[in-house]
Write an enzyme that holds these catalytic residues in place. Structure first.
Site: not given
Ligand code: GLN
Length: 495
Positions: A79, A154, A178
């Site tokens: 990532k 994400s 994420s």
């Molecule tokens: N969807 C969650 C957020 O927007 C988790 C994102 C993540 O785990 N980086 O914060």
């Protein structure tokens, strides 16, 4: 084709010289070239550098390999939020401009030391804020099972690339789900280790008390193989845990008789899609068949998880993202004075969701509101953690859905932040509690409204297993036994 193999299959074949590292890297590059126009999982990759690393690996393999390098010649991608020396680092944002990482994150350094070839960087929601990868400044990634749908987020690029066999395995980061949510929506295995199990050195911070590096893989065995390489104490991350790292992969014997698994009653209500509910219920039966005992448990503060997460995460993000000011690194939009330079750089460099969170986070920390929001959210967080620790007095792990529905359409929720935040309902508590979570494929949802041109009429569903702090070994054993007893992980998207 070697790109279709798992880490364990590929490394076995590499060791027997049935396939070369160059062939494995080339097969991934060919798949990337063929599918990227439709999937867009990568932000950048360095083919020449990867082939050069492959040739070096092949020389060692020809000389009999190296027991100290269990991942020798295996192509892996990361990532875009984890630093790899000499690679661009953008975090899915414009604000870093042409920044090139001057050093390796500890997890990357460990992968390299184990012989892995770091091939490129995967798309993500800007600064890991989102659940669909639509918040990337580089454009969205598409779900390999149906390119009209989101891959989750994400770490959407990580899950899509692994599902599409563009890469053998990938790293992601998980602050509120994420790694696990995109893994579920793309039909991969996603592991979020216990907070502190993997060093965060070189992971660009979003919400430091929640962030953890995780893996996206094709099998549970691969998750174990990667975790035993990247986990462990790191003097450069004072939150990394000192406990010794078990040899997770050697504990996967398919035997789970006698383990106790809890089914949290608060997780099977509300907007849960009937097909997801049915897949989880079938998985519960399978665990019972395999000899585990499943009992109902309660996590009474579940309802408050999303609200407290979005206060704590945004508060921490507002502080962490203050460093992107156009002065020290990344893009700079000049102004008349320093303040104007800050404002212009941040105004143009950050996308809408990141700005929304910085504003929200600044607000909940501001004088007069700090106690009402931030402090209260921290108290709720303690209650949520206690819920889990109490449940773990009765059971070895918990079993839950990962997402309320299968993958949704691009654009379906991007105009409504609250709908998007609700996507995290089953994954967020794990981060608030600092425990570990593993997602494994557990079935498919059939799509009734699929247009004739859609590539697939079925979308993957993921099962979530949650474990005690440092309970990865139990989670991986449970996930592996379930995986071996079910066909879901063998299915490939129709690409
Ligand atoms: N969807 C969650 C957020 O927007 C988790 C994102 C993540 O785990 N980086 O914060």
């Amino acid at each position: 084709m070697p790109n279709r193999l798992s880490v364990s299959e590929l490394s076995a074949r590499l060791a027997r010289c049935e396939v070369s590292a160059r062939q494995a890297v080339q097969a991934c590059l060919d798949q990337i070239q063929r599918l990227e126009p439709a999937i867009h999982a990568f932000i950048s990759h360095l083919p020449a550098d990867a082939l050069e690393q492959a040739d070096a690996a092949d020389q060692l393999l020809a000389a009999g390999g190296d027991f100290a390098r269990p991942l020798l010649g295996v192509p892996i991608a990361t990532k875009d939020v984890i630093a790899v020396q000499g690679h661009p680092l953008n975090c899915g944002s414009k604000i870093l401009g042409n920044f090139i990482s001057p050093y390796d994150a500890t997890a990357i350094a460990k992968l390299k030391a184990a012989g892995a070839i770091i091939l490129g960087r995967l798309n993500m929601d800007e600064f890991a804020m989102g659940s669909s990868t639509e918040n990337s400044a580089f454009g969205p990634t598409r779900n390999p099972w149906d390119t009209t749908r989101i891959p989750g987020g994400s770490s959407g690029g990580s899950a899509a690339a692994v599902a599409a066999d563009e890469i053998i395995a990938a790293l992601g980061s998980d602050t509120g789900g994420s790694v696990r949510q995109p893994a579920a929506l793309c039909g991969c295995v996603g592991l979020k280790p216990t907070y502190g199990r993997v060093s965060r050195y070189g992971l660009v911070a979003y919400a430091s008390s929640l962030d953890q590096i995780g893996t996206c893989t094709k099998t549970v065995r691969d998750a174990a193989l990667l975790l035993e390489v990247i986990a462990g104490h790191d003097p450069r991350d004072s939150t990394s845990l000192p406990q010794a790292v078990p040899s997770y992969s050697t504990k996967l014997n398919g035997e789970i008789r006698g383990l106790k698994v809890g089914l949290p009653k608060e997780y099977l209500v509300g907007g849960l899609d009937p097909q997801v509910k049915a897949a989880v219920a079938a998985a519960v039966n399978k665990f019972e068949e395999l000899g585990a005992e499943v009992i109902e448990v309660s996590l009474p503060h579940t309802d408050y998880a999303i609200a407290s997460y979005y206060i704590i995460a945004t508060a921490e993000a507002s502080a962490n993202l203050a460093r992107f000011d156009g002065v020290r690194y990344g893009a700079r939009v000049p102004g008349e004075d320093t303040l104007e330079l800050y404002c212009r750089t941040r105004g143009r460099g950050f996308g809408a969701e990141v700005k929304r969170r910085i504003i929200l986070g600044t607000y909940v920390l501001s004088g007069g509101y700090h106690d009402a929001y931030y402090l209260r959210a921290q108290k709720v967080r303690t209650l949520i953690r206690r819920d889990f620790l109490r449940a773990f007095e009765q059971v070895d792990a918990l079993i839950t859905p990962t997402t309320p529905t299968a993958a949704f359409k691009l654009g379906e929720k991007s105009g409504d932040p609250l709908q998007m935040y609700l996507e995290d309902i089953f994954t967020i508590s794990c981060n608030l509690a600092g425990i570990c979570g593993l997602v494994v494929p557990c079935g498919f949802a059939s799509v009734t409204d699929a247009p004739p041109a859609a590539r697939s009429m079925r979308l993957p569903i993921g099962l979530q297993l949650l474990g005690k702090p440092l309970g990865e070994e139990t989670l991986l054993r449970l996930g592996h036994a379930y995986e071996q007893a079910t066909p879901w992980h063998l299915e490939k998207p129709p690409l």
